[in-house]
Design a protein around this motif. Structure first.
Motif, PDB file in Angstrom:
ATOM      1  N   SER A 278       0.738  -1.260  -0.029  1.00  0.00           N
ATOM      2  CA  SER A 278      -0.012   0.088   0.106  1.00  0.00           C
ATOM      3  C   SER A 278       0.919   1.379  -0.007  1.00  0.00           C
ATOM      4  CB  SER A 278      -0.899   0.024   1.315  1.00  0.00           C
ATOM      5  OG  SER A 278      -1.647   1.195   1.309  1.00  0.00           O
ATOM      6  N   ARG A 279       2.059   1.397   0.805  1.00  0.00           N
ATOM      7  CA  ARG A 279       2.896   2.414   0.986  1.00  0.00           C
ATOM      8  C   ARG A 279       3.479   2.553  -0.494  1.00  0.00           C
ATOM      9  NH1 ARG A 279       5.361   0.901   4.629  1.00  0.00           N
ATOM     10  NH2 ARG A 279       7.339   0.364   3.594  1.00  0.00           N
TER      11      ARG A 279
ATOM     12  N   ARG B 273       1.825   4.022  -3.493  1.00  0.00           N
ATOM     13  CA  ARG B 273       1.656   5.457  -3.806  1.00  0.00           C
ATOM     14  C   ARG B 273       2.981   6.379  -4.267  1.00  0.00           C
ATOM     15  NH1 ARG B 273      -0.861   4.435   1.300  1.00  0.00           N
ATOM     16  NH2 ARG B 273       0.984   5.153   2.492  1.00  0.00           N
TER      17      ARG B 273
ATOM     18  N   ARG C 166     -17.043  10.464  -2.906  1.00  0.00           N
ATOM     19  CA  ARG C 166     -16.373   9.931  -3.849  1.00  0.00           C
ATOM     20  C   ARG C 166     -17.002   9.915  -5.044  1.00  0.00           C
ATOM     21  NH1 ARG C 166     -12.822   6.730  -1.046  1.00  0.00           N
ATOM     22  NH2 ARG C 166     -13.273   6.451   1.138  1.00  0.00           N
TER      23      ARG C 166
ATOM     24  N   ARG D 255      -7.744   3.690  -2.532  1.00  0.00           N
ATOM     25  CA  ARG D 255      -8.361   4.670  -1.841  1.00  0.00           C
ATOM     26  C   ARG D 255      -7.418   6.064  -2.319  1.00  0.00           C
ATOM     27  NH1 ARG D 255     -11.834   3.465   2.131  1.00  0.00           N
ATOM     28  NH2 ARG D 255     -12.002   1.270   2.867  1.00  0.00           N
ATOM     29  N   SER D 256      -6.198   6.124  -2.204  1.00  0.00           N
ATOM     30  CA  SER D 256      -5.483   7.310  -2.583  1.00  0.00           C
ATOM     31  C   SER D 256      -5.517   7.592  -4.096  1.00  0.00           C
ATOM     32  CB  SER D 256      -4.103   7.243  -1.817  1.00  0.00           C
ATOM     33  OG  SER D 256      -3.467   6.254  -2.353  1.00  0.00           O
TER      34      SER D 256
ATOM     35  N   GLN E 156      -4.157   4.895  -6.950  1.00  0.00           N
ATOM     36  CA  GLN E 156      -5.126   4.675  -8.074  1.00  0.00           C
ATOM     37  C   GLN E 156      -4.427   4.529  -9.667  1.00  0.00           C
ATOM     38  OE1 GLN E 156      -8.195   7.333  -7.456  1.00  0.00           O
ATOM     39  NE2 GLN E 156      -8.936   6.178  -5.652  1.00  0.00           N
TER      40      GLN E 156
END
Length: 329
Positions: A108-109, A112, A156, A291-292, A296
């Motif tokens: 996840s990190r 981004r 959203r 989510r970010s 995406q």
């Protein structure tokens, strides 16, 4: 495409029939798409751990290729980050490889802060025929049902995926992901900046109509032929423009009907970019899971890479047959 102009007489028009000439090769390619060996290549295993950095700061454990491999496996099989971690752990155990697996927090990190690049299989022999269009992708959240049912305004919305497709090979050669408020024409220059090859023909729908689009294409490739249907109320400018192709399209539509213009210019090729978007939503899915916004964008880029690799496994070669006889009277 002409059928929508003949809706009342559609039952009298024979349906076009096509035949796949390389069915054996295409069927073998479809089977290869589900093979795990397609994604676990020797290059990925050799570059699994990151090289040791000599500057100050934390030491990364995984190379970008390890993150990309894990995210690709999860996206192909429709898994979340934790399930992707478990799938890769089991695959490496079955292969007898003692390699660390990125955990879901690391995935996840790193998603981004890292953006994969789209690479072409081979340089084209002739100038490209580029097809451009955009489509909407849903964002993880409550969705539109809650807003339509209860009038709740959701923060959203949608994301727009802009694609540039090679009409000859079917590859996605450029892409960008923006919010739902971004116009299509504003992303034309970023798409063209990702294309290094010469453009011989550029085709898009009426949303890209306008002289700025022609100027952007000619700035990239001076000898390109632009095929964009003008608006129904478009008129020629009173003063001469640097580009006269749009004026030629307007004049041609005024003399002939729109369907004849489409047939003479080959505008029907634009349907191939719609096919690429359908393939994207059918294989990858119509929803972005991250989510970010940065994650995406990474997910969209990985999805494009997956589609190009699946296309490399095998592509059908279709030829048009004789139309089916007889429609109902």
């Amino acid at each position: 495409m002409p059928y929508k102009h003949n809706a009342s007489r559609r039952h009298h028009i024979g349906k076009m029939m096509y035949k796949v000439t390389n069915w054996a090769e295409y069927e073998a390619g479809l089977r290869r798409r589900g093979s795990l060996t397609l994604w676990m290549t020797p290059e990925a295993l050799a570059g699994w751990t990151a090289p040791r950095r000599k500057t100050r700061g934390g030491q990364p454990l995984y190379y970008d290729l390890a993150i990309e491999t894990t995210l690709m496996l999860g996206m192909v099989f429709g898994l979340r980050l934790r399930q992707s971690e478990g799938l890769l752990s089991s695959v490496l155990a079955l292969m007898g490889l003692d390699l660390p697996v990125p955990d879901h927090t690391t995935l996840s990190r790193r998603a981004r802060t890292w953006m994969p690049t789209v690479e072409r299989r081979a340089a084209p022999d002739a100038p490209l025929h580029v097809l451009v269009d955009s489509t909407g992708l849903k964002i993880y959240g409550t969705g539109q049902w809650l807003e339509e049912k209860h009038g709740t305004k959701s923060r959203r919305g949608w994301r727009k995926l802009h694609l540039a497709v090679d009409a000859d090979s079917g590859e996605i050669i450029a892409h960008s992901l923006t919010d739902q408020e971004t116009g299509d024409t504003s992303q034309l220059k970023p798409l063209l900046d990702q294309i290094d090859d010469e453009i011989g023909k550029f085709t898009a729908d009426g949303a890209y109509d306008g002289y700025p689009t022609y100027d952007a294409v000619f700035h990239h490739s001076a000898g390109a032929r632009v095929i964009i249907p003008p608006r129904s109320n478009a008129v020629e400018p009173p003063t001469a423009q640097a580009c006269c192709q749009r004026d030629d399209h307007i004049t041609s539509m005024q003399k002939e009907c729109r369907l004849k213009w489409q047939a003479s210019t080959g505008y029907g090729k634009r349907a191939l970019v719609e096919t690429a978007m359908g393939r994207c939503k059918g294989i990858i899915g119509p929803r972005l899971r991250a989510r970010s916004f940065l994650a995406q964008q990474t997910g969209a880029a990985i999805g494009v890479t997956i589609l190009n690799r699946m296309l490399a496994c095998g592509r059908p070669k279709s030829v048009r047959c004789q139309a089916s006889a007889g429609a109902t009277k």
